[in-house]
Design a protein around this motif. Structure first.
Motif, short mmCIF file in Angstrom:
data_model
loop_
_atom_site.label_atom_id
_atom_site.label_comp_id
_atom_site.label_asym_id
_atom_site.label_seq_id
_atom_site.Cartn_x
_atom_site.Cartn_y
_atom_site.Cartn_z
N THR A 10 7.41 -19.91 28.51
CA THR A 10 8.83 -19.99 28.85
C THR A 10 9.60 -18.79 28.33
O THR A 10 10.40 -18.18 29.05
CB THR A 10 9.44 -21.29 28.27
OG1 THR A 10 8.73 -22.42 28.78
CG2 THR A 10 10.90 -21.42 28.65
N VAL A 11 9.35 -18.44 27.09
CA VAL A 11 10.06 -17.31 26.48
C VAL A 11 9.73 -16.00 27.18
O VAL A 11 10.63 -15.21 27.54
CB VAL A 11 9.71 -17.20 24.97
CG1 VAL A 11 10.26 -15.91 24.38
CG2 VAL A 11 10.27 -18.41 24.21
N LEU A 12 8.45 -15.75 27.42
CA LEU A 12 8.04 -14.48 28.01
C LEU A 12 8.51 -14.35 29.45
O LEU A 12 9.00 -13.28 29.86
CB LEU A 12 6.52 -14.33 27.94
CG LEU A 12 5.92 -14.16 26.54
CD1 LEU A 12 4.40 -14.01 26.62
CD2 LEU A 12 6.53 -12.97 25.82
N VAL A 13 8.37 -15.40 30.24
CA VAL A 13 8.75 -15.31 31.65
C VAL A 13 10.26 -15.21 31.81
O VAL A 13 10.77 -14.34 32.52
CB VAL A 13 8.18 -16.51 32.44
CG1 VAL A 13 8.78 -16.54 33.85
CG2 VAL A 13 6.67 -16.40 32.54
N TRP A 14 11.01 -16.09 31.14
CA TRP A 14 12.46 -16.01 31.27
C TRP A 14 13.01 -14.75 30.62
O TRP A 14 14.09 -14.29 30.96
CB TRP A 14 13.12 -17.26 30.71
CG TRP A 14 13.12 -18.38 31.71
CD1 TRP A 14 12.84 -18.28 33.04
CD2 TRP A 14 13.39 -19.75 31.47
NE1 TRP A 14 12.94 -19.51 33.64
CE2 TRP A 14 13.27 -20.44 32.70
CE3 TRP A 14 13.74 -20.49 30.34
CZ2 TRP A 14 13.49 -21.81 32.83
CZ3 TRP A 14 13.95 -21.85 30.46
CH2 TRP A 14 13.83 -22.50 31.69
N GLY A 15 12.27 -14.18 29.68
CA GLY A 15 12.68 -12.91 29.11
C GLY A 15 12.47 -11.74 30.06
O GLY A 15 13.08 -10.69 29.91
N SER A 16 11.61 -11.94 31.06
CA SER A 16 11.32 -10.86 32.00
C SER A 16 12.02 -11.03 33.35
O SER A 16 12.03 -10.10 34.16
CB SER A 16 9.80 -10.77 32.25
OG SER A 16 9.32 -11.94 32.89
N THR A 17 12.60 -12.20 33.60
CA THR A 17 13.20 -12.43 34.92
C THR A 17 14.42 -11.56 35.17
O THR A 17 14.82 -11.38 36.33
CB THR A 17 13.61 -13.91 35.09
OG1 THR A 17 14.42 -14.32 33.98
CG2 THR A 17 12.38 -14.81 35.18
N TRP A 18 15.03 -11.00 34.11
CA TRP A 18 16.21 -10.15 34.32
C TRP A 18 15.86 -8.95 35.19
O TRP A 18 16.71 -8.45 35.93
CB TRP A 18 16.76 -9.68 32.97
CG TRP A 18 15.86 -8.75 32.22
CD1 TRP A 18 14.86 -9.10 31.39
CD2 TRP A 18 15.87 -7.31 32.25
NE1 TRP A 18 14.22 -7.98 30.90
CE2 TRP A 18 14.83 -6.87 31.40
CE3 TRP A 18 16.64 -6.36 32.90
CZ2 TRP A 18 14.56 -5.52 31.21
CZ3 TRP A 18 16.37 -5.01 32.69
CH2 TRP A 18 15.35 -4.61 31.85
N ILE A 19 14.60 -8.51 35.12
CA ILE A 19 14.20 -7.38 35.96
C ILE A 19 14.23 -7.79 37.43
O ILE A 19 14.74 -7.08 38.30
CB ILE A 19 12.79 -6.89 35.57
CG1 ILE A 19 12.76 -6.46 34.11
CG2 ILE A 19 12.35 -5.74 36.48
CD1 ILE A 19 11.37 -6.10 33.62
N ALA A 20 13.66 -8.98 37.70
CA ALA A 20 13.62 -9.46 39.08
C ALA A 20 15.02 -9.75 39.61
O ALA A 20 15.33 -9.49 40.78
CB ALA A 20 12.75 -10.71 39.16
N ILE A 21 15.89 -10.29 38.74
CA ILE A 21 17.25 -10.62 39.17
C ILE A 21 18.00 -9.36 39.61
O ILE A 21 18.83 -9.39 40.52
CB ILE A 21 18.00 -11.36 38.05
CG1 ILE A 21 17.42 -12.78 37.88
CG2 ILE A 21 19.50 -11.45 38.34
CD1 ILE A 21 17.98 -13.54 36.71
N LYS A 22 17.72 -8.24 38.97
CA LYS A 22 18.35 -6.97 39.36
C LYS A 22 18.12 -6.67 40.84
O LYS A 22 19.00 -6.17 41.54
CB LYS A 22 17.78 -5.82 38.52
CG LYS A 22 18.43 -5.62 37.17
CD LYS A 22 17.84 -4.39 36.52
CE LYS A 22 18.67 -3.95 35.34
NZ LYS A 22 18.14 -2.70 34.74
N TYR A 23 16.92 -6.96 41.32
CA TYR A 23 16.58 -6.67 42.71
C TYR A 23 17.17 -7.70 43.67
O TYR A 23 17.09 -7.53 44.89
CB TYR A 23 15.06 -6.63 42.89
CG TYR A 23 14.40 -5.47 42.17
CD1 TYR A 23 14.63 -4.16 42.58
CD2 TYR A 23 13.57 -5.68 41.09
CE1 TYR A 23 14.04 -3.09 41.93
CE2 TYR A 23 12.96 -4.61 40.43
CZ TYR A 23 13.21 -3.32 40.85
OH TYR A 23 12.62 -2.27 40.20
#
Length: 291
Positions: A10-23
């Protein structure tokens, strides 16, 4: 599945979703993109669950609670946060949203009778102070203009919605409702509500047929929603909403670590102190319930 794995995932994936949200930001409105994300997640889960006969029948009363969970956890909370993003930096949004760890302690005790753990309270306070240290430049730059105050209120409302969804998830867990069934219906209801609202507002419901948009949508739907929300809601049932919500303090740290590699984020002394406080708070909050 091992609770430690669910927590770390949960921590790792939600910590990385900001990159995807940018797109996801661009020609398609945030409301429609969020609806796409929830809707696609629901369809993907149904495609797996229906052939396996894993979709459990719910009573009309349970559907109402799942509807409330879907609106508060999968749709409306995102609308408030996205609306605040125009005036607030991502750091300020992370600080406000991280207060959910306190809201979950209070709401869990008030509405679900969840015992208040001193260790969790101490860990939460340390974590929030740590977050303030990490994003100290953004806090110092806050001007409290009418637009900024409005954005802070919107962000706080989004956080309150998310906390409400956490507490409803506790109720559904206590009723022994399957997590995946609640999630698939909740995401369907959340997506439908956003599509209806977008239609009423006259917004175009479309998709940007670019590799970046489609790729980010798939990542957010599969890893950031289907799997991450399953992991997170399962954590709520296992370790309680207070401890599970500590992930909101950790995934901004993961985002900054990724930014250090990809964008050259420079760590200050205050940011390093904040990182230590957040990690110390996590250790204190979790030591009695080892995840």
């Amino acid at each position: 599945m091992n609770t430690t794995f669910l927590y770390i995932y949960t921590v790792l994936v939600w910590g990385s979703t900001w990159i995807a949200i940018k797109y996801q930001l661009g020609d398609i409105s945030p409301m429609v993109s969020i609806a796409h994300r929830s809707g696609l997640s629901a369809l993907l889960m149904l495609a797996v669950m229906l052939p396996a006969r894993r979709l459990t029948r719910l009573s009309p009363r349970d559907h109402l609670f799942v509807l409330a969970q879907g609106l508060s956890m999968f749709s409306v909370n995102y609308l408030f946060i996205y609306a605040a993003a125009g005036e607030l930096t991502s750091g300020l949004i992370a600080v406000v949203f991280s207060t959910m760890v306190i809201l979950n302690i209070i709401n869990g005790a008030l509405f679900m009778g969840v015992p208040v753990s001193g260790a969790v309270v101490v860990g939460a306070v340390l974590g929030l102070v740590g977050m303030a240290c990490v994003f100290l430049p953004e806090l110092r730059a806050l001007d409290f203009s009418p637009a900024a105050v409005r954005a802070l209120v919107l962000c706080a409302l989004g956080t309150l919605c998310a906390s409400a969804g956490n507490i409803i998830a506790v109720r559904n867990h206590r009723q022994k409702l399957p997590v995946l069934t609640c999630n698939v219906w909740g995401m369907f209801y959340g997506s439908l509500a956003l599509y209806l609202l977008a239609g009423l507002r006259g917004e175009t419901i479309g998709i940007a047929w670019t590799a970046e948009y489609i790729g980010s949508l798939l990542y957010l739907s599969v890893f950031g929603s289907v799997l991450a929300f399953w992991a997170y809601v399962t954590l709520i049932g296992r370790i309680g909403p207070d401890r599970a919500s500590y992930t909101t303090l950790l995934f901004p740290i993961v985002a900054l670590l990724i930014s250090t590699v990809l964008e050259g984020f420079q760590w200050t002394l205050w940011a390093l102190v904040g990182l230590c406080l957040v990690l110390s708070g996590n250790w204190i909050a979790m030591r009695r319930n080892r995840v």
